[in-house]
Design an enzyme around this catalytic site. Structure first.
Site, PDB file in Angstrom:
ATOM      1  N   GLY A  61       1.899   0.962   4.835  1.00 25.07           N
ATOM      2  CA  GLY A  61       3.183   0.341   5.113  1.00 25.07           C
ATOM      3  C   GLY A  61       3.961   0.006   3.858  1.00 25.07           C
ATOM      4  CB  CYS A  62       6.098  -2.910   3.094  1.00 25.87           C
ATOM      5  SG  CYS A  62       7.251  -2.744   4.475  1.00 25.87           S
ATOM      6  CB  ALA A  63       1.093  -2.707   0.698  1.00 21.31           C
ATOM      7  CB  ALA A  64       2.591   2.702   0.704  1.00 22.61           C
TER       8      ALA A  64
END
Length: 351
Positions: free
Chosen positions: A137-140
């Site tokens: 997700g956004c952590a990628a």
């Protein structure tokens, strides 16, 4: 040491403003029992506008997962190459000099990954390694930087291309009426980013240390329910408060490097919403202005998922405020709840 060079960014041409989003929500969900709460949350995101790969009318239609998958592939192939070419140019690197492509996206699925198509289309070597990341997700965005750093440590002198392609509008689900879903409909936008991590030379952040941290027992707080209609985004109301348990991990990483996390020169973080930035300012004891790049991304583009950290970094490049030897933090937050964190020192042309 590996240097993260200036990212290239592109957002699509269709624009929806916050006011238009609010009016749309009022019209579509006028009889929703919590519509006033949803409208207040959307208004408080700080997002002024978002960019979409299709007109809003097409987004709202949702003709099915097969159609959306075709749109994702077609739009990726149409839009990503120009961003990649610009990132390579800004890093002064040729396609033949890239040893690994890290491709991140949580808003569509292709197999083989877009990396295979890029290698054939843009002249990368046939032995270029591929690392697609689809489930962070956004952590990628932060993970892509960290895995690129790790690769350059393992293979000194190697160069890595990072590509983030996020078409969040393709995840809109008209039947999802929870407040978290309604909020996400007014928060997420579409965007593409690319950047090169050079094993030798380059201007940007000289990467020095990275780490990951997962808050125990929070894996259900940000998630997708994968159904026949596609990805159904699920957001727990506790997510905005996650910076309190994550801040000690950021502080600990800096201390391992003998730095004070509250005294750094720059901060590039994923901005899932204004509460995240406000809490980081409080718990890390840094002025709100320290997160101006992330806040600008949120204001102008909304949450563009894994591409946020690269866009925020590009804004710091454009401001030209970083000086040789400045110390900083880059971090992405996403499902898990996971933090991908890195520390680095600004490297100027003369260093």
């Amino acid at each position: 040491m590996a240097v993260l060079c200036k990212p290239a960014i592109a957002v699509p041409e269709y624009v929806i403003t916050n006011e238009e989003t609010l009016e749309l929500a009022r019209r579509l969900h006028h009889d929703h029992p919590q519509i006033d709460l949803a409208l207040r949350l959307i208004k408080n995101t700080g997002v002024q506008k978002r960019h979409l790969i299709q007109p809003i009318e097409a987004v709202l239609e949702h003709p099915g997962l097969d159609h959306r998958s075709a749109v994702f592939e077609a739009e990726s192939k149409a839009r990503v190459p120009a961003v990649v070419s610009k990132a390579l140019e800004q890093a002064q690197v040729e396609p033949s000099q890239i040893d690994l492509i890290v491709y991140v996206s949580c808003t569509g699925f292709m197999m083989p990954s877009l990396t295979a198509w890029l290698i054939n289309k843009l002249g990368f070597r046939s032995d270029t390694r591929q690392l697609p990341i689809a489930q962070l997700g956004c952590a990628a965005g932060g993970a892509a930087v960290n895995r690129s750093h790790d690769f350059c440590l393992a293979y000194p002198g190697a160069n890595v291309l990072i590509v983030a392609c996020e078409f969040c509008s393709l995840c809109y689900q008209p039947t999802d009426l929870g407040v978290g879903s309604l909020l996400s409909n007014g928060l997420f936008g579409d965007g593409i980013a690319a950047a090169v991590v050079r094993g030798e030379g380059g201007i940007g952040i000289r990467l020095e240390r990275n780490a990951s941290y997962l808050i125990p027992n929070t894996e259900g707080w940000i998630s997708y329910a994968v159904r026949s209609t596609g990805f159904h985004f699920q957001l727990d109301k506790r997510v905005p408060g996650t910076m309190e348990p994550l801040s000690p991990a950021l502080r600990a990483l800096a201390e391992q490097h003998q730095w004070n996390v509250g005294k750094l020169d720059f901060y590039i973080v994923h901005a899932g919403g204004p509460r995240i930035l406000d809490d980081l300012s409080h718990f890390l004891e840094v002025p709100p202005m320290a997160f101006r790049f992330s806040r600008a991304t949120l204001t102008e583009y909304g949450n563009i998922a894994s591409a946020v950290v690269l866009d925020a970094l590009a804004r710091m490049f454009d401001e030209q405020s970083a000086l040789d030897g400045h110390h900083g933090l880059l971090a992405g937050f996403g499902p898990g709840i996971t933090a991908e964190m890195s520390l680095g020192t600004w490297a100027s042309p003369e260093s």
